[in-house]
Write an enzyme that holds these catalytic residues in place. Structure first.
Site, PDB file in Angstrom:
ATOM      1  CD  GLU A  96       6.122 -27.491  14.190  1.00 18.41           C
ATOM      2  OE1 GLU A  96       5.058 -26.863  14.049  1.00 18.41           O
ATOM      3  OE2 GLU A  96       7.075 -27.074  14.865  1.00 18.41           O
ATOM      4  N   PRO A 122       1.400   1.688  12.149  1.00 15.28           N
ATOM      5  CG  PRO A 122       0.665  -0.503  12.230  1.00 15.28           C
ATOM      6  CD  PRO A 122       0.231   0.858  11.879  1.00 15.28           C
TER       7      PRO A 122
HETATM    8  P1  ADP Z   1       5.839   4.158   6.360  1.00 13.92           P
HETATM    9  O1  ADP Z   1       6.154   5.556   6.024  1.00 13.92           O
HETATM   10  O2  ADP Z   1       4.428   3.944   6.799  1.00 13.92           O
HETATM   11  O3  ADP Z   1       6.798   3.497   7.306  1.00 13.92           O
HETATM   12  P2  ADP Z   1       6.329   3.767   3.571  1.00 13.92           P
HETATM   13  O4  ADP Z   1       5.299   4.657   3.019  1.00 13.92           O
HETATM   14  O5  ADP Z   1       7.717   4.268   3.564  1.00 13.92           O
HETATM   15  O6  ADP Z   1       5.944   3.300   5.037  1.00 13.92           O
HETATM   16  O7  ADP Z   1       6.256   2.382   2.798  1.00 13.92           O
HETATM   17  C1  ADP Z   1       7.360   1.589   2.556  1.00 13.92           C
HETATM   18  C2  ADP Z   1       7.162   0.772   1.315  1.00 13.92           C
HETATM   19  O8  ADP Z   1       6.141  -0.203   1.514  1.00 13.92           O
HETATM   20  C3  ADP Z   1       6.712   1.579   0.144  1.00 13.92           C
HETATM   21  O9  ADP Z   1       7.798   2.050  -0.583  1.00 13.92           O
HETATM   22  C4  ADP Z   1       5.882   0.590  -0.675  1.00 13.92           C
HETATM   23  O10 ADP Z   1       6.715  -0.136  -1.560  1.00 13.92           O
HETATM   24  C5  ADP Z   1       5.358  -0.368   0.356  1.00 13.92           C
HETATM   25  N1  ADP Z   1       3.963  -0.077   0.720  1.00 13.92           N
HETATM   26  C6  ADP Z   1       3.514   0.203   1.960  1.00 13.92           C
HETATM   27  N2  ADP Z   1       2.183   0.365   1.967  1.00 13.92           N
HETATM   28  C7  ADP Z   1       1.768   0.225   0.708  1.00 13.92           C
HETATM   29  C8  ADP Z   1       0.477   0.291   0.085  1.00 13.92           C
HETATM   30  N3  ADP Z   1      -0.623   0.558   0.770  1.00 13.92           N
HETATM   31  N4  ADP Z   1       0.424   0.077  -1.245  1.00 13.92           N
HETATM   32  C9  ADP Z   1       1.531  -0.194  -1.950  1.00 13.92           C
HETATM   33  N5  ADP Z   1       2.764  -0.270  -1.413  1.00 13.92           N
HETATM   34  C10 ADP Z   1       2.893  -0.073  -0.104  1.00 13.92           C
END
Ligand code: ADP
Length: 603
Positions: free
Chosen positions: A427, A206
């Site tokens: 609620e 997702p």
């Molecule tokens: P996707 O490519 O799966 O849509 P991203 O890798 O661009 O998501 O993640 C977006 C942001 O969400 C990242 O910049 C980070 O700040 C945060 N994030 C998402 N998953 C993690 C994780 N497992 N650990 C730390 N930060 C995360």
């Protein structure tokens, strides 16, 4: 300082200027230049030259009333006014001049050719060059001459970039990718035994679960260059441009090998080719080129392609077959432990109180993705600043979860007394039904402060631990809890309000899924009646059955929800006193915690 740019002029402006320059040139400069070559003399000089046999060629221009003539060597052109002279012809004849009817070139033929043919062409070519350069610049900055070149962002200094330790949770995905890191470190080890690395790895999951982060972390750990490009960047207006970008990307990658190429949102180019009318030629060509390029390099060249998508089912089978993207790494929503870790990773970037119970916050944020958790932590920090505190507290985090779930508190939405009472009963109805059913998760918080999302109040339930499976009873209880709000209104006020629309929607969705997808009905046994389309994007389902079956499904959904609604009403009328007491309490306090609720309930 701000960059000041001259205003842009339309193209037609430049063409007009060019035409004007040419016209002026022809009308003014040419005659002037011609005049420079021609010497004007009086008629007497002409007669003298004729008598001395110094004339070369003579042209009598009667309409202009002048005589143009040259000297013996045809080097200088003279011009003189015509004087009525009956002896003119005889004199010319005696002088030996040629008058053949040829027009005397008043300028050098080469100069004249250059001026009237070559110069305009040169001007137009120069103008065209200048304009095309300007247009390219407008199209895309300094690299704009690179039509058909990939605009991949390259991160060479990946050693300073993201590491696996920055990506919290997702242990399975990390383990899977660790092998690739090791390969990039020491390819020899793998080559010796004859193993080939997968050429492509597909990260599916997702949105916001850290797919991009993981890809960057692989590059960071392996300390190799990292090319990043989004699928949509390949698709251009012109057919063939995307394909040439793919070629260029792979050429660059091979030069920089070992390296990682990351293609985000690959479904933008990798969609199934269905051959329908009005297909997208450009996209298909781009995909074909990608398939060819992936076949074209050997498994051990050191170029690893990572791609991310949240719509794996829409990808072309040719793309996902072994030999291209032969490995699929699921990047799922984080579980409880994962959520806690992600919160802690992001909390390192802000100042937080030391006594925060991260486990509790993680439990409250059930179902949140990594990106949402990062957002929750940031919202908490913002709230702390807004309230003039130096660091964020647990209350800030709690409030920011609510902000992410339900929006901000509405400051000036004033409910009438009657409305507030209805919301309070609604609620408490949810909470009481949830608490009285043994399998339902306990209540964390109940509030009747309106939110910007439109919710007038909500009951926050919190799962104790991870939940992977749900039994039929649990699902039924959930539906009963969802109907509890409306049941309380009916019981107390003998009427229904519009506040239950969201509950109705959710209850129906659950009941429908139980019958059509989970095989939890008597009549249909284990037959799939619906197929889920976008597993990671909302999970919309479409019916796959006959019209009669669809009618039966509808009937069963109604019966199922009705049964649970009745159950909820029964629970509430059995506990009418508690319902009144709790609703009264909530009406007074507006927000109560799960503990307060349980104390009153168990009193
Ligand atoms: P996707 O490519 O799966 O849509 P991203 O890798 O661009 O998501 O993640 C977006 C942001 O969400 C990242 O910049 C980070 O700040 C945060 N994030 C998402 N998953 C993690 C994780 N497992 N650990 C730390 N930060 C995360």
């Amino acid at each position: 300082m701000k960059e000041v740019r001259p205003p842009k002029r339309p193209l037609i402006f430049y063409y007009c200027v060019a035409m004007l320059v040419l016209l002026l040139f022809n009308f003014l400069a040419m005659p002037w230049m011609a005049k420079q070559q021609v010497r004007e003399v009086d008629y007497g000089t002409f007669m003298d030259m004729a008598e001395n046999h110094q004339l070369g060629q003579v042209e009598i221009q009667e309409t202009e009333n002048q005589i143009v003539f040259t000297d013996k060597d045809n080097t200088v052109v003279y011009i003189t006014g015509m004087v009525p002279d009956p002896d003119l012809k005889q004199m010319l004849k005696d002088s030996g001049a040629r008058f053949t009817g040829e027009v005397i070139q008043q300028t050098d033929p080469i100069v004249s050719f250059l001026l009237s043919w070559v110069l305009p062409i040169v001007i137009f070519i120069a103008l065209g060059q200048y304009l095309s350069r300007r247009m390219m610049k407008n199209l895309g900055g300094p690299n704009a001459m690179a039509f058909g070149r990939s605009s991949a962002k390259m991160y060479v200094k990946s050693s300073e970039g993201i590491k696996f330790s920055d990506v919290a949770g997702e242990d399975e995905a990390k383990e899977n990718l660790q092998e690739i890191v090791e390969y990039l470190h020491d390819p020899k080890k793998y080559r010796e035994i004859g193993a080939t690395m997968p050429k492509g790895v597909l990260l599916v999951g997702p949105p916001g679960t850290g797919k991009t982060m993981l890809a960057k972390a692989v590059a960071g750990e392996a300390n190799v260059p990292f090319f990043s490009m989004s699928g949509s960047e390949f698709v251009e207006m012109f057919v063939g441009m995307g394909a040439s970008k793919v070629r260029d990307l792979f050429r660059q990658a091979k030069e920089k090998a070992p390296c990682i190429v990351f293609i985000d949102e690959i479904d933008a180019i990798g969609k199934k080719r269905d051959g329908q009318m009005g297909g997208n030629d450009e996209r298909e060509q781009t995909l074909n080129q990608l398939l060819t390029e992936m076949d074209g390099f050997e498994g051990n060249t050191g170029v690893i392609i990572l791609a991310a998508t949240n719509r794996p089912e829409s990808l072309d089978p040719a793309l996902t077959r072994p030999g291209r993207f032969d490995r699929r790494v699921p990047v799922e929503l984080p579980d409880l432990k994962g959520r806690e870790d992600i919160l802690k990773v992001h909390a390192k970037r802000i100042k937080v109180a030391e006594d925060v119970d991260w486990n509790r916050i993680a439990r409250m944020a059930s179902g949140a993705s990594g990106a949402e958790l990062a957002n929750i932590v940031n919202e908490a920090a913002l709230r702390a600043v807004r309230n003039g505190r130096r660091f964020a507290t647990e209350a800030d985090l709690e409030e920011s979860i609510e902000v992410v779930i339900a929006g901000y508190q509405k400051k000036n939405a004033i409910l009438t007394d009657g409305e507030k009472k209805i919301v309070a009963y609604h609620e408490i109805g949810h909470a009481l039904v949830a608490a009285k059913q043994t399998d339902s998760a306990p209540v964390q918080k109940i509030t009747i402060i309106p939110r910007t999302s439109g919710a007038l109040g909500y009951t926050m339930q919190v799962d104790e631990g991870n939940h992977y499976l749900m039994s039929r009873e649990e699902l039924e209880n959930k539906i009963a809890t969802l109907t509890g709000g409306r049941a309380a209104e009916e019981l107390v006020f003998r009427s229904a309000s519009t506040g239950a629309s969201n509950d109705i929607e959710q209850a129906t969705k659950l009941a429908r899924a139980m019958i059509t997808r989970y095989g939890m009905s008597e009549d249909f046994d284990m037959v799939a009646l619906e197929t889920v389309q976008n597993q990671y994007l909302g999970g919309d389902a479409s019916l796959a059955c006959s019209a009669e079956t669809a009618a039966k499904i509808d009937q069963q959904v109604v019966e199922l929800v009705k049964r649970q609604h009745e159950k909820a009403s029964r629970i509430l009328s059995d506990n009418r006193e508690k319902l009144d007491e709790l609703a009264e309490y909530l009406y007074e306090k507006e927000t109560i915690t799960g503990d307060e609720f349980m104390t009153i309930l168990n009193k």
